[in-house]
Design a protein around this motif. Structure first.
Motif, PDB file in Angstrom:
ATOM      1  N   LEU A  64     -21.057   9.079 -10.394  1.00  0.00           N
ATOM      2  CA  LEU A  64     -21.729  10.415  -9.418  1.00  0.00           C
ATOM      3  C   LEU A  64     -22.330  11.076 -10.434  1.00  0.00           C
ATOM      4  O   LEU A  64     -21.949  11.254 -11.494  1.00  0.00           O
ATOM      5  CB  LEU A  64     -19.944  11.284  -9.521  1.00  0.00           C
ATOM      6  CG  LEU A  64     -19.291  10.712  -8.745  1.00  0.00           C
ATOM      7  CD1 LEU A  64     -17.939  11.633  -9.247  1.00  0.00           C
ATOM      8  CD2 LEU A  64     -19.123  10.807  -7.078  1.00  0.00           C
ATOM      9  N   TRP A  65     -24.000  11.858 -10.389  1.00  0.00           N
ATOM     10  CA  TRP A  65     -24.229  12.519 -10.960  1.00  0.00           C
ATOM     11  C   TRP A  65     -23.785  13.961 -10.383  1.00  0.00           C
ATOM     12  O   TRP A  65     -23.437  14.053  -9.261  1.00  0.00           O
ATOM     13  CB  TRP A  65     -25.374  12.328 -10.112  1.00  0.00           C
ATOM     14  CG  TRP A  65     -26.782  13.915 -10.970  1.00  0.00           C
ATOM     15  CD1 TRP A  65     -27.453  13.590 -11.638  1.00  0.00           C
ATOM     16  CD2 TRP A  65     -26.871  14.663 -10.442  1.00  0.00           C
ATOM     17  NE1 TRP A  65     -27.873  14.308 -12.174  1.00  0.00           N
ATOM     18  CE2 TRP A  65     -27.751  15.412 -10.968  1.00  0.00           C
ATOM     19  CE3 TRP A  65     -26.689  16.179  -9.163  1.00  0.00           C
ATOM     20  CZ2 TRP A  65     -28.382  16.871 -11.300  1.00  0.00           C
ATOM     21  CZ3 TRP A  65     -27.081  16.615  -9.185  1.00  0.00           C
ATOM     22  CH2 TRP A  65     -28.110  17.315 -10.419  1.00  0.00           C
ATOM     23  N   TYR A  66     -23.853  14.817 -11.691  1.00  0.00           N
ATOM     24  CA  TYR A  66     -23.489  16.203 -11.489  1.00  0.00           C
ATOM     25  C   TYR A  66     -24.155  17.222 -12.234  1.00  0.00           C
ATOM     26  O   TYR A  66     -23.577  18.845 -11.881  1.00  0.00           O
ATOM     27  CB  TYR A  66     -21.857  16.091 -12.078  1.00  0.00           C
ATOM     28  CG  TYR A  66     -22.096  15.994 -13.235  1.00  0.00           C
ATOM     29  CD1 TYR A  66     -21.642  17.254 -14.550  1.00  0.00           C
ATOM     30  CD2 TYR A  66     -21.282  14.770 -14.148  1.00  0.00           C
ATOM     31  CE1 TYR A  66     -21.835  16.720 -15.642  1.00  0.00           C
ATOM     32  CE2 TYR A  66     -21.763  14.675 -15.491  1.00  0.00           C
ATOM     33  CZ  TYR A  66     -21.469  15.518 -16.116  1.00  0.00           C
ATOM     34  OH  TYR A  66     -21.416  15.520 -17.653  1.00  0.00           O
ATOM     35  N   ASP A  67     -24.844  16.917 -13.109  1.00  0.00           N
ATOM     36  CA  ASP A  67     -25.604  18.558 -12.924  1.00  0.00           C
ATOM     37  C   ASP A  67     -27.243  17.962 -14.183  1.00  0.00           C
ATOM     38  O   ASP A  67     -27.364  17.010 -14.082  1.00  0.00           O
ATOM     39  CB  ASP A  67     -24.886  18.277 -14.892  1.00  0.00           C
ATOM     40  CG  ASP A  67     -25.238  20.646 -15.711  1.00  0.00           C
ATOM     41  OD1 ASP A  67     -26.107  20.786 -14.338  1.00  0.00           O
ATOM     42  OD2 ASP A  67     -24.777  20.716 -16.364  1.00  0.00           O
ATOM     43  N   ASP A 116     -17.430  10.111 -19.347  1.00  0.00           N
ATOM     44  CA  ASP A 116     -18.382  11.116 -18.840  1.00  0.00           C
ATOM     45  C   ASP A 116     -19.758  11.505 -20.212  1.00  0.00           C
ATOM     46  O   ASP A 116     -19.591  11.825 -21.032  1.00  0.00           O
ATOM     47  CB  ASP A 116     -17.704  12.261 -18.509  1.00  0.00           C
ATOM     48  CG  ASP A 116     -18.428  13.899 -18.037  1.00  0.00           C
ATOM     49  OD1 ASP A 116     -19.732  13.571 -17.788  1.00  0.00           O
ATOM     50  OD2 ASP A 116     -17.810  14.315 -18.006  1.00  0.00           O
ATOM     51  N   TYR A 124     -21.004  10.517 -14.481  1.00  0.00           N
ATOM     52  CA  TYR A 124     -19.437  10.741 -14.801  1.00  0.00           C
ATOM     53  C   TYR A 124     -19.159   8.676 -14.189  1.00  0.00           C
ATOM     54  O   TYR A 124     -19.614   8.661 -12.323  1.00  0.00           O
ATOM     55  CB  TYR A 124     -18.764  10.961 -14.095  1.00  0.00           C
ATOM     56  CG  TYR A 124     -17.463  11.734 -14.176  1.00  0.00           C
ATOM     57  CD1 TYR A 124     -16.794  12.389 -15.370  1.00  0.00           C
ATOM     58  CD2 TYR A 124     -16.809  11.035 -13.129  1.00  0.00           C
ATOM     59  CE1 TYR A 124     -15.692  12.473 -15.198  1.00  0.00           C
ATOM     60  CE2 TYR A 124     -15.390  10.846 -13.085  1.00  0.00           C
ATOM     61  CZ  TYR A 124     -14.721  11.534 -14.776  1.00  0.00           C
ATOM     62  OH  TYR A 124     -13.353  12.223 -14.531  1.00  0.00           O
TER      63      TYR A 124
END
Length: 201
Positions: A69-72, A93, A78
């Motif tokens: 997952l890309w989150y920022d 992470d 992640y």
């Protein structure tokens, strides 16, 4: 539980990316197991090389990458891994922000510079960085400092106050730095007074 993956992973990271990574916090139970996700910073220049290492270690230790997952910004990822033939999961992470564009305002190279090596052979931030990062993360997320007060005060006590000033002034300006310093001074005095009372008893 997670030792079969993390022991090999940490060793490979140290050899392939020396001085370019660290475990940011909540590392007391590592590498045996992670109570939540393993929070790390990576200041290397090749995310593809990092992902290749994650996958290679998974294949050789009986795990597989389950999700990414890309989150920022810039490129914070992640990774969720699952151990083959079990229901055991592990989350890695990675904060990857070499230009300091993310919500915490830290260049990742600051987090991975002059790290300390634990007896378990993985790097952690020095006291000034550990304190500043944890404090700023709590403030940005609008979470109470109470849960991390002991950790924060321990790191603050081990830190160079001039370096702390530089971090906080850069992040919050002089007024914000002054407010935080007053809070820390009160907390330190309170802790010292409790210690004195305990000794007297």
């Amino acid at each position: 539980m997670h030792e079969s993956y993390l022991t090999v992973f940490f060793d490979r990271m140290n050899r392939k990316f020396p001085n370019d990574w660290c475990v940011l916090h909540s590392y007391e139970t590592l590498p045996q197991f992670s109570e939540s996700d393993v929070d790390m910073a990576f200041s290397g220049t090749s995310i593809s090389a990092l992902e290749e290492l994650i996958s290679e270690v998974a294949k050789t230790t009986g795990w597989r990458v389950y999700q990414k997952l890309w989150y920022d910004v810039e490129s914070c990822f992640y990774y969720v891994l699952k151990q083959n033939d079990t229901d055991v999961f592990l989350a890695l992470d990675f904060l990857i922000d070499n230009d300091g564009l993310g919500k915490y305002g830290f260049k990742t190279s600051v987090l991975t510079n002059l790290c300390l090596m634990t007896p378990e052979k993985f790097p952690i931030p020095n006291s000034e960085v550990a304190f500043s990062y944890k404090l700023i993360k709590r403030i940005v997320k609008k979470k109470s400092l109470a849960d991390d007060k002991r950790y924060l005060m321990e790191q603050y006590g081990l830190s160079d106050s001039n370096k702390i000033d530089m971090f906080l002034t850069k992040q919050f300006g002089n007024p914000g730095n002054e407010m935080i310093r007053k809070f820390l001074t009160v907390e330190r005095s309170s802790t010292q007074n409790r210690t004195i009372r305990t000794v007297k008893r």
